[in-house]
Every structure is written in structure tokens, then in C-alpha cells.
Write a protein that holds these residues in place. Structure first.
Motif, mmCIF file in Angstrom:
data_model
loop_
_atom_site.group_PDB
_atom_site.id
_atom_site.type_symbol
_atom_site.label_atom_id
_atom_site.label_comp_id
_atom_site.label_asym_id
_atom_site.label_seq_id
_atom_site.Cartn_x
_atom_site.Cartn_y
_atom_site.Cartn_z
ATOM 1 N N GLY A 126 0.818 -1.207 0.000
ATOM 2 C CA GLY A 126 0.000 0.000 0.000
ATOM 3 C C GLY A 126 0.850 1.254 0.000
ATOM 4 N N SER A 127 0.622 2.130 0.955
ATOM 5 C CA SER A 127 1.333 3.411 1.011
ATOM 6 C C SER A 127 2.611 3.333 1.833
ATOM 7 C CB SER A 127 0.422 4.489 1.610
ATOM 8 O OG SER A 127 0.065 4.160 2.941
ATOM 9 N N LYS A 128 3.035 2.129 2.211
ATOM 10 C CA LYS A 128 4.239 1.965 3.014
ATOM 11 C C LYS A 128 5.246 1.077 2.298
ATOM 12 C CE LYS A 128 3.920 1.504 7.426
ATOM 13 N NZ LYS A 128 3.608 0.982 8.781
ATOM 14 N N THR A 129 6.506 1.403 2.446
ATOM 15 C CA THR A 129 7.577 0.553 1.959
ATOM 16 C C THR A 129 8.538 0.280 3.108
ATOM 17 O OG1 THR A 129 8.771 2.520 1.190
ATOM 18 C CG2 THR A 129 7.482 1.303 -0.448
ATOM 19 N N THR A 130 9.278 -0.813 3.000
ATOM 20 C CA THR A 130 10.146 -1.252 4.095
ATOM 21 C C THR A 130 11.478 -1.729 3.556
ATOM 22 O OG1 THR A 130 8.251 -1.950 5.419
ATOM 23 C CG2 THR A 130 10.378 -2.852 6.026
ATOM 24 N N TYR A 131 12.534 -1.355 4.251
ATOM 25 C CA TYR A 131 13.883 -1.836 3.964
ATOM 26 C C TYR A 131 14.028 -3.175 4.657
ATOM 27 C CZ TYR A 131 18.998 -1.917 4.759
ATOM 28 O OH TYR A 131 20.325 -2.264 4.839
ATOM 29 N N LYS A 132 14.042 -4.279 3.900
ATOM 30 C CA LYS A 132 14.022 -5.623 4.488
ATOM 31 C C LYS A 132 15.421 -6.146 4.787
ATOM 32 C CE LYS A 132 12.691 -9.950 5.306
ATOM 33 N NZ LYS A 132 13.983 -10.633 5.296
ATOM 34 N N ASP A 133 16.285 -6.222 3.769
ATOM 35 C CA ASP A 133 17.631 -6.765 3.931
ATOM 36 C C ASP A 133 18.647 -5.828 3.285
ATOM 37 O OD1 ASP A 133 16.887 -9.368 5.111
ATOM 38 O OD2 ASP A 133 15.951 -9.717 3.154
ATOM 39 N N GLY A 134 19.835 -5.781 3.869
ATOM 40 C CA GLY A 134 20.900 -4.955 3.306
ATOM 41 C C GLY A 134 22.258 -5.499 3.683
ATOM 42 N N ALA A 135 23.230 -5.330 2.805
ATOM 43 C CA ALA A 135 24.576 -5.835 3.069
ATOM 44 C C ALA A 135 25.576 -5.065 2.213
ATOM 45 C CB ALA A 135 24.663 -7.328 2.759
ATOM 46 N N SER A 136 26.831 -5.077 2.668
ATOM 47 C CA SER A 136 27.902 -4.415 1.910
ATOM 48 C C SER A 136 29.210 -5.126 2.200
ATOM 49 C CB SER A 136 28.000 -2.930 2.289
ATOM 50 O OG SER A 136 28.283 -2.787 3.675
ATOM 51 N N LEU A 170 9.062 6.403 -3.737
ATOM 52 C CA LEU A 170 8.325 7.582 -4.200
ATOM 53 C C LEU A 170 7.546 7.266 -5.470
ATOM 54 C CD1 LEU A 170 7.866 10.642 -3.692
ATOM 55 C CD2 LEU A 170 9.781 11.066 -5.244
ATOM 56 N N GLU A 171 8.152 6.520 -6.367
ATOM 57 C CA GLU A 171 7.472 6.142 -7.606
ATOM 58 C C GLU A 171 6.241 5.283 -7.334
ATOM 59 O OE1 GLU A 171 10.344 4.227 -10.070
ATOM 60 O OE2 GLU A 171 11.678 5.975 -10.123
ATOM 61 N N ARG A 172 6.306 4.479 -6.276
ATOM 62 C CA ARG A 172 5.167 3.640 -5.901
ATOM 63 C C ARG A 172 4.060 4.435 -5.219
ATOM 64 N NH1 ARG A 172 5.452 -1.876 -5.222
ATOM 65 N NH2 ARG A 172 4.053 -1.647 -3.442
ATOM 66 N N GLY A 173 4.334 5.676 -4.867
ATOM 67 C CA GLY A 173 3.357 6.478 -4.152
ATOM 68 C C GLY A 173 3.379 6.280 -2.655
ATOM 69 N N ALA A 174 4.498 5.759 -2.143
ATOM 70 C CA ALA A 174 4.596 5.505 -0.701
ATOM 71 C C ALA A 174 4.606 6.811 0.083
ATOM 72 C CB ALA A 174 5.859 4.703 -0.391
ATOM 73 N N VAL A 175 3.982 6.781 1.235
ATOM 74 C CA VAL A 175 3.972 7.931 2.143
ATOM 75 C C VAL A 175 4.992 7.730 3.256
ATOM 76 C CG1 VAL A 175 2.561 9.232 3.789
ATOM 77 C CG2 VAL A 175 1.562 8.452 1.634
ATOM 78 N N THR A 176 5.175 6.471 3.660
ATOM 79 C CA THR A 176 6.109 6.150 4.744
ATOM 80 C C THR A 176 7.074 5.069 4.280
ATOM 81 O OG1 THR A 176 4.434 6.639 6.403
ATOM 82 C CG2 THR A 176 6.326 5.358 7.130
ATOM 83 N N HIS A 177 8.348 5.287 4.566
ATOM 84 C CA HIS A 177 9.359 4.260 4.276
ATOM 85 C C HIS A 177 10.021 3.856 5.588
ATOM 86 C CE1 HIS A 177 12.395 1.920 2.285
ATOM 87 N NE2 HIS A 177 13.344 2.607 2.877
ATOM 88 N N ASP A 178 10.027 2.559 5.863
ATOM 89 C CA ASP A 178 10.521 2.043 7.131
ATOM 90 C C ASP A 178 11.916 1.462 6.957
ATOM 91 O OD1 ASP A 178 10.926 0.838 9.547
ATOM 92 O OD2 ASP A 178 8.948 -0.052 9.682
ATOM 93 N N LEU A 179 12.912 2.112 7.561
ATOM 94 C CA LEU A 179 14.286 1.623 7.468
ATOM 95 C C LEU A 179 14.555 0.473 8.434
ATOM 96 C CD1 LEU A 179 16.291 4.959 7.116
ATOM 97 C CD2 LEU A 179 16.242 3.091 5.493
#
Length: 291
Positions: A180-190, A212-221
Motif C-alpha cells: 500500500g502506502s508503506k515501503t520497508t527496507y528488508k535486507d541490506g549488506a555491503s 516515491l514512484e510507488r506512491g509511498a507515504v512512509t518508508h521504514d528503514l
């Protein structure tokens, strides 16, 4: 005979009806006690937030009005300050100064970020990065768990894999998902060798552009120290918190997960013995720390 009948009736009156049963059920008493504690925890969290805002006015007001953080779990901020950003320029301007500098430096140093398909080869490459990042720090699940997760979310149109490169070499990766209007940072590595400053910031910037392109209002890091310990250098998540709050300063605290034992004796045995046995069996048989 009459006396016995009277006792039987008194016994029935004593235990009949939901009120009598609830009053004598210790599990229900513990549940009610837990429910009474929740409002107190919520009030305490609100007091901590008011104190934090008093110490950090920037988190309370932005240049164009109230500051809406940009993400997320343990660290919940919204893209932008004031009105929600409508363009990439507005989104970029809403980020913290350190994040903007790191993103620009990464671009000057030739670091590029791509949105890549969650193919078997890309999933394997990302998992190798996760293994390098996790070594001695945290425990991973099996590779097939991550591959299945990433590919299923991608097929549903709710997930995206990102890779950052320097001179054609993979230096960082991330997987983000949306609902929906939320996106989440699930996995990350470097990579462990920090030879590409700003790669992780550039990676997260591409994730935010995707959100932003998806229309998200909140992004969860996701994942940061509690707001009251954000500056505590001894906290195990201090470095992670510094990275994430460079995008926006606000950290939102949640009550977290709590166990509600319905049987104190059984729970004690499980916590001391059962959990360890189940975890060890899972590691031995399934090669997975999560049973």
C-alpha cells in the motif's frame, strides 16, 4: 439431606457464571494485568518523545512546517519535511545533510545503483554479501529462505532488489518491499572493506526513489537503538542508528514483542531448556537458527 443440597447449591452459586470463573482463573488475572500496563507504557513512550523533541527542535519543525520523518521501525521516518514531497528534488532536499553529502560523493566516485531482478544468480550474489556482513555479528537463515522470500515478493510486484557497483564490482545490496502506502527496507549488506564511501547511502537513495514512484507515504528503514539511547556509543545498534538517522532524525519507539506466560512453571522450563533444545535441533537438522 437438606443440608447437603444447600451446600451443593452454594457451591454452584460460587462457581456458576463467568464472573466467578474469571475471578479464580490466574491466567485471566495475568492477562488483565498486562493489559493495564500497556497504557502506562504508551504514556511513558509519549513522555520520552516530548523530551526528545524539546532537545532536538529540528525534529519538531522543518523549514516549511512540521518535520515529517522519513521512515521507520525503531526508526520511522516519512519522506520529506512539511508537505509530502512530490518530486525527487523535494525528497532529496528533505534528507539530512550527511546523507545528501554521502549520496553526492558516491556519484562523484563513480558508484552506480541499479534495480536488478531477483534471479537465482543475483540472489546468490546478494546472499554472499549478507554472509560477509553477518560474519561475527548476527545469524542468518538458510540461503533458500532468502531466495524464496525475495523472488515471491518480486513476482507479486511488492519487492525490489538493488545492487550498488563501483568499477563494475558489487559493493552493496538491498531488498525493499512495499504494501500500500508503506515501503520497508528488508535486507541490506555491503562489503567489509570500506573502500566505497557513500555506497550504502546511494543504495538507500535509490530505494527511496523507488518508494516515491510507488506512491509511498512512509518508508521504514527498520532497526535502530531506542530514541533515549541513540547517542549511546556502547549500544550494539549505535552505528546502524547513526546511518539511518542521517536520512531523518526521528526515531519512533514501539512496545516490542512480549511473552505472556499462561503457565509460569511451564514457561520457565521452556525458557531455560525447551527453547535451547528446539534451536539446537533446528540448527543441526535444518541448518536454520529459527525453528
Amino acid at each position: 439431606m437438606v443440608a447437603r443440597a444447600g451446600r451443593a447449591r452454594r457451591t454452584r452459586r460460587r462457581w456458576a457464571g463467568p464472573r466467578g470463573v474469571r475471578a479464580r482463573d490466574p491466567r485471566r488475572r495475568r492477562i488483565r494485568a498486562c493489559e493495564r500496563r500497556v497504557p502506562a507504557q504508551d504514556r511513558a513512550a509519549r513522555r520520552r518523545e516530548r523530551r526528545r523533541r524539546a532537545r532536538h527542535p529540528r525534529a519538531r519543525r522543518g523549514a516549511d512546517g512540521p518535520h515529517h520523518p522519513e521512515s521507520l521501525h525503531g526508526d520511522r521516518r516519512r519522506p520529506g519535511s512539511g508537505a509530502e514531497p512530490r518530486t525527487e528534488d523535494e525528497l532529496f532536499a528533505s534528507l539530512g545533510k550527511k546523507a545528501r553529502y554521502a549520496i553526492k560523493k558516491a556519484a562523484r566516485d563513480g558508484i552506480t545503483v541499479e534495480r536488478v531482478p531477483a534471479s537465482d544468480a543475483n540472489c546468490a550474489a546478494f546472499f554472499r554479501l549478507l554472509e560477509e556482513t553477518a560474519e561475527g555479528r548476527f545469524v542468518l537463515r538458510r540461503a533458500d529462505y532468502y531466495r524464496t522470500f525475495w523472488q515471491r515478493f518480486e513476482r507479486a510486484g511488492e519487492g525490489q532488489l538493488f545492487f550498488a557497483y563501483r568499477d563494475g564490482e558489487l559493493v552493496a545490496g538491498a531488498f525493499a518491499m512495499g504494501l500500500g502506502s508503506k515501503t520497508t527496507y528488508k535486507d541490506g549488506a555491503s562489503v567489509r572493506a570500506k573502500t566505497a564511501y557513500g555506497a550504502s547511502h546511494a543504495l538507500q537513495w535509490e530505494v527511496l526513489r523507488w518508494a516515491l514512484e510507488r506512491g509511498a507515504v512512509t518508508h521504514d528503514l527498520c532497526g535502530a537503538p531506542p530514541s533515549g539511547q541513540a547517542s549511546d556509543t556502547s549500544h550494539p545498534l549505535h552505528g546502524v542508528g547513526q546511518f539511518k538517522t542521517s536520512f531523518a532524525p526521528q526515531i519512533v519507539d514501539y512496545a516490542g514483542a512480549w511473552d505472556l506466560p499462561l503457565s509460569a512453571s511451564k514457561f520457565s522450563v521452556w525458557a531455560k531448556i525447551g527453547d535451547r533444545i528446539a534451536r539446537r535441533l533446528s540448527l543441526t537438522v535444518q541448518k536454520d537458527p529459527y525453528y
